[in-house]
Scaffold this active site. Structure first.
Site, PDB file in Angstrom:
ATOM      1  N   THR A 124      29.795  38.816  53.854  1.00 43.49           N
ATOM      2  CA  THR A 124      29.919  40.272  53.938  1.00 43.49           C
ATOM      3  C   THR A 124      28.520  40.871  54.029  1.00 43.49           C
ATOM      4  OG1 THR A 124      31.879  40.108  52.583  1.00 43.49           O
ATOM      5  CG2 THR A 124      30.887  42.291  52.751  1.00 43.49           C
ATOM      6  N   GLU A 178      35.171  37.320  56.751  1.00 40.70           N
ATOM      7  CA  GLU A 178      36.189  36.489  56.104  1.00 40.70           C
ATOM      8  C   GLU A 178      36.933  37.338  55.064  1.00 40.70           C
ATOM      9  OE1 GLU A 178      37.191  33.181  56.483  1.00 40.70           O
ATOM     10  OE2 GLU A 178      38.615  34.059  55.069  1.00 40.70           O
ATOM     11  N   LEU A 180      39.323  35.836  52.738  1.00 44.14           N
ATOM     12  CA  LEU A 180      40.048  34.991  51.777  1.00 44.14           C
ATOM     13  C   LEU A 180      39.851  35.460  50.340  1.00 44.14           C
ATOM     14  CD1 LEU A 180      38.033  32.876  50.069  1.00 44.14           C
ATOM     15  CD2 LEU A 180      37.940  31.766  52.275  1.00 44.14           C
ATOM     16  N   GLU A 182      39.724  34.141  46.339  1.00 41.14           N
ATOM     17  CA  GLU A 182      39.533  32.928  45.553  1.00 41.14           C
ATOM     18  C   GLU A 182      40.857  32.534  44.916  1.00 41.14           C
ATOM     19  OE1 GLU A 182      36.258  33.138  42.813  1.00 41.14           O
ATOM     20  OE2 GLU A 182      35.007  34.112  44.314  1.00 41.14           O
ATOM     21  N   LYS A 231      35.001  45.065  57.034  1.00 39.93           N
ATOM     22  CA  LYS A 231      35.026  44.241  55.812  1.00 39.93           C
ATOM     23  C   LYS A 231      34.762  45.096  54.556  1.00 39.93           C
ATOM     24  CE  LYS A 231      34.845  40.845  53.015  1.00 39.93           C
ATOM     25  NZ  LYS A 231      35.748  39.792  52.692  1.00 39.93           N
ATOM     26  N   LEU A 277      48.600  46.485  43.151  1.00 40.86           N
ATOM     27  CA  LEU A 277      48.717  47.638  42.249  1.00 40.86           C
ATOM     28  C   LEU A 277      48.961  47.187  40.806  1.00 40.86           C
ATOM     29  CD1 LEU A 277      50.874  50.230  44.288  1.00 40.86           C
ATOM     30  CD2 LEU A 277      48.505  50.510  43.563  1.00 40.86           C
ATOM     31  N   GLY A 284      37.255  42.273  39.032  1.00 38.42           N
ATOM     32  CA  GLY A 284      35.976  41.561  38.946  1.00 38.42           C
ATOM     33  C   GLY A 284      35.832  40.672  40.161  1.00 38.42           C
ATOM     34  N   CYS A 287      33.382  39.820  45.002  1.00 42.24           N
ATOM     35  CA  CYS A 287      33.460  40.723  46.166  1.00 42.24           C
ATOM     36  C   CYS A 287      33.632  42.201  45.832  1.00 42.24           C
ATOM     37  CB  CYS A 287      34.579  40.264  47.089  1.00 42.24           C
ATOM     38  SG  CYS A 287      34.239  38.645  47.769  1.00 42.24           S
ATOM     39  N   LYS A 290      30.658  44.009  44.051  1.00 38.97           N
ATOM     40  CA  LYS A 290      29.431  44.013  44.867  1.00 38.97           C
ATOM     41  C   LYS A 290      29.624  44.842  46.142  1.00 38.97           C
ATOM     42  CE  LYS A 290      29.264  39.987  47.615  1.00 38.97           C
ATOM     43  NZ  LYS A 290      29.319  40.411  48.976  1.00 38.97           N
TER      44      LYS A 290
HETATM   45  C1  UDX Z   1      38.859  39.877  47.272  1.00 36.73           C
HETATM   46  C2  UDX Z   1      39.685  40.316  48.492  1.00 36.73           C
HETATM   47  O1  UDX Z   1      41.072  40.355  48.109  1.00 36.73           O
HETATM   48  C3  UDX Z   1      39.465  39.388  49.660  1.00 36.73           C
HETATM   49  O2  UDX Z   1      40.161  39.862  50.807  1.00 36.73           O
HETATM   50  C4  UDX Z   1      37.969  39.310  49.964  1.00 36.73           C
HETATM   51  O3  UDX Z   1      37.709  38.391  51.014  1.00 36.73           O
HETATM   52  C5  UDX Z   1      37.196  38.897  48.719  1.00 36.73           C
HETATM   53  O4  UDX Z   1      37.493  39.799  47.635  1.00 36.73           O
HETATM   54  P1  UDX Z   1      39.047  38.013  45.369  1.00 36.73           P
HETATM   55  O5  UDX Z   1      37.864  38.679  44.771  1.00 36.73           O
HETATM   56  O6  UDX Z   1      39.061  36.542  45.500  1.00 36.73           O
HETATM   57  O7  UDX Z   1      39.334  38.605  46.852  1.00 36.73           O
HETATM   58  O8  UDX Z   1      40.338  38.372  44.484  1.00 36.73           O
HETATM   59  P2  UDX Z   1      41.544  39.398  44.446  1.00 36.73           P
HETATM   60  O9  UDX Z   1      42.768  38.604  44.303  1.00 36.73           O
HETATM   61  O10 UDX Z   1      41.524  40.412  45.526  1.00 36.73           O
HETATM   62  O11 UDX Z   1      41.263  40.101  43.031  1.00 36.73           O
HETATM   63  C6  UDX Z   1      40.075  40.832  42.772  1.00 36.73           C
HETATM   64  C7  UDX Z   1      40.126  41.428  41.380  1.00 36.73           C
HETATM   65  O12 UDX Z   1      41.129  42.426  41.303  1.00 36.73           O
HETATM   66  C8  UDX Z   1      40.463  40.417  40.278  1.00 36.73           C
HETATM   67  O13 UDX Z   1      39.687  40.698  39.130  1.00 36.73           O
HETATM   68  C9  UDX Z   1      41.937  40.671  39.993  1.00 36.73           C
HETATM   69  O14 UDX Z   1      42.324  40.327  38.677  1.00 36.73           O
HETATM   70  C10 UDX Z   1      42.017  42.171  40.222  1.00 36.73           C
HETATM   71  N1  UDX Z   1      43.367  42.595  40.633  1.00 36.73           N
HETATM   72  C11 UDX Z   1      43.887  42.223  41.829  1.00 36.73           C
HETATM   73  C12 UDX Z   1      44.099  43.423  39.785  1.00 36.73           C
HETATM   74  O15 UDX Z   1      43.622  43.792  38.702  1.00 36.73           O
HETATM   75  N2  UDX Z   1      45.331  43.834  40.182  1.00 36.73           N
HETATM   76  C13 UDX Z   1      45.888  43.488  41.390  1.00 36.73           C
HETATM   77  O16 UDX Z   1      47.003  43.939  41.700  1.00 36.73           O
HETATM   78  C14 UDX Z   1      45.138  42.648  42.239  1.00 36.73           C
END
Ligand code: UDX
Length: 457
Positions: A124, A178, A180, A182, A231, A277, A284, A287, A290
């Site tokens: 990103t 990208e 994805l 984690e 992105k 939601l 946290g 991504c 930051k």
């Molecule tokens: C995110 C984006 O979803 C992804 O498209 C991008 O490429 C990278 O950043 P990621 O950080 O791996 O992915 O996790 P994600 O599942 O999106 O969750 C991010 C944070 O939000 C986590 O702390 C998670 O616990 C929180 N979250 C997510 C919630 O509190 N509630 C939700 O409904 C979804």
């Protein structure tokens, strides 16, 4: 096709494995030989379900080559993906692009002028970065042109032509972000909703379209600044949705409403959607925090009013602080807290910007005794917090004598935990749940004081 991936973090290694699995030959460039050796031996270095198997399968098949050498990889590759980190700069929140630019310099220094290469950032990166990468590569090529001309192996007319057309016969940059997540990295890479390709070069676009051919989902072909902004806009809107949900959760706690059902009803409007939601202790990970900060910083420097993004971040702090305040209301300072979950979300050992880690650190500093259990993240937390808290491998025994069980990450193994056993072991039947894993009525029936998030009870 032969491609090169530079960087073997979440984005790099998952993309490398998936493209190798499609039958491509993939060079993975890193700068630490010991890490490359581990990768070669099938250890993906990160915790990601299914990744080790995919890595081992494709390494065995000879489709993945790990190296520190740009020359070796670039002479074979028609695409080079830069997948290095872009962490936030402390203080300003701007993306630190030093690794991206170091890689660009290396690419320029080693690009093989005898064939066309697409250079694409998967990391990103703020708007303008890919053009900067282009300039850096061109500068390196200009510096190398005399040498290239003197080498008989290169066609001198080709190099001369390349010089006169700003090297567009030799390389073009493209933005191919990208998306994805984690913990579901392989699934997300194999099932994208869309593939974004931003480039000024039709040749680069065609090569990238060919590489992504096996993947489902829409193709969005656009210019480079748009691809870069897509992105940041996506991640920032997802973070905005979460902060909005968490603000409704704070509100619901005040007025006795049930935030999950409110948000589900709201999401049933197709224009909003029910996904992303789930109320929590805040977002946290590597991504959202930051990227919101970086878009705020670049927006500010462009003179854009970024108060909406500032509010998103502010709410994200309020929610983990709200959790700390709840604990303090319910348990006396000095009490023992058993904590389940430290990772920023389930199925990962990643603790970057994890609200759970902020919460335990704050509570430990405020005088609580904290004992933690997490299926994957404890070694990483130990490196950061050391002896400030204690760590246990025993999910149930660590609860013994605790004044409360605090749930901070939604690991599957917590969802159907033995609640009767927990009730017996806890000194005080108090569960403070930041992830709403249990039914309120069931917990009440079992005799718990169950304090969940955005819900009554
Ligand atoms: C995110 C984006 O979803 C992804 O498209 C991008 O490429 C990278 O950043 P990621 O950080 O791996 O992915 O996790 P994600 O599942 O999106 O969750 C991010 C944070 O939000 C986590 O702390 C998670 O616990 C929180 N979250 C997510 C919630 O509190 N509630 C939700 O409904 C979804």
């Amino acid at each position: 096709m032969t491609i090169t991936i530079i960087g073997h973090g979440y984005v790099g290694i998952v993309a490398a494995c998936v493209f190798a699995d499609f039958g491509n030959t993939v060079y993975v460039i890193g700068h630490t030989p010991a890490k490359l050796e581990k990768l070669k031996n099938g250890d993906p270095l990160i915790y990601e379900p299914g990744l080790a198997e995919m890595l081992q399968k494709n390494t065995r098949a000879g489709r993945m080559i790990f190296t520190t050498e740009y020359d070796e990889a670039l002479k074979e590759s028609s695409i080079v993906f830069s997948c290095v980190g872009t962490p936030p700069t402390p203080g300003t929140g701007e993306a630190d692009l030093s690794q991206v630019y170091t890689v660009a310099k290396q690419i320029g220094a080693h690009l093989d002028p005898s064939h066309f290469t697409v250079v694409s950032c998967k990391s990103t990166v703020p708007v303008g970065t890919n053009y900067e990468v282009k300039k850096i590569i061109e500068k390196e090529l200009v510096a190398r042109s005399d040498v290239m001309l003197s080498q008989t192996k290169h066609d001198a007319s080709l190099v001369r032509q390349a010089q006169s057309d700003s090297w567009s016969h030799i390389f073009a940059v493209a933005s191919c972000p990208e998306f994805l997540r984690e913990g579901t990295g392989i699934h997300d890479t194999l099932n994208p909703d869309r593939t974004i390709i931003g480039s000024d070069s039709q040749k680069a676009i065609d090569i990238l379209l060919e590489l992504h051919k096996p993947l489902p989902g829409e193709r969005v072909v656009t210019n480079i600044p748009s691809a870069e902004l897509i992105k940041y806009a996506s991640n920032s809107l997802l973070a905005t949705k979460l902060s909005f949900a968490n603000m409704i959760s704070l509100f619901a706690e005040k007025v006795g409403a049930d935030a999950p059902s409110v948000l589900r009803a709201v999401g049933l409007d197709n224009r909003i959607g029910t996904k992303n939601l789930d109320v929590s202790i805040g977002y946290g990970g590597a991504c959202f925090p930051k990227d919101v900060q970086a878009l705020t910083a670049t927006g500010r420097s462009e003179g854009v009013d970024v108060s909406l993004l500032e509010a998103v971040e502010k709410v994200n702090v309020l929610v983990w602080k709200n959790y700390v305040a709840k604990v303090k209301r319910l348990v006396k300072v000095g009490g023992k807290l058993a904590v389940w979950g430290l990772a920023f979300k389930a199925n990962t050992d990643d603790i970057r910007f994890a609200p759970a880690v902020k919460i335990v650190e704050q509570l430990a500093k405020d005088g609580y005794q904290i004992v933690t259990y997490d299926p994957a993240a404890m070694p990483n937390v130990k490196k950061q917090l050391g002896d400030l808290i204690t760590y246990s491998e025993k999910q149930y025994e660590m609860i013994e004598g605790a004044d409360a069980l605090c749930i901070l990450t939604e690991w599957n193994e917590f969802k159907q935990a033995d609640l009767v056993k927990i009730k017996k072991i806890l000194k005080n039947p108090l569960v403070i749940d930041g992830r709403n894993l249990y039914e309120v009525q069931k917990m009440k029936d079992l005799g718990f004081t169950y304090i969940s998030t955005g819900r009554k009870g």
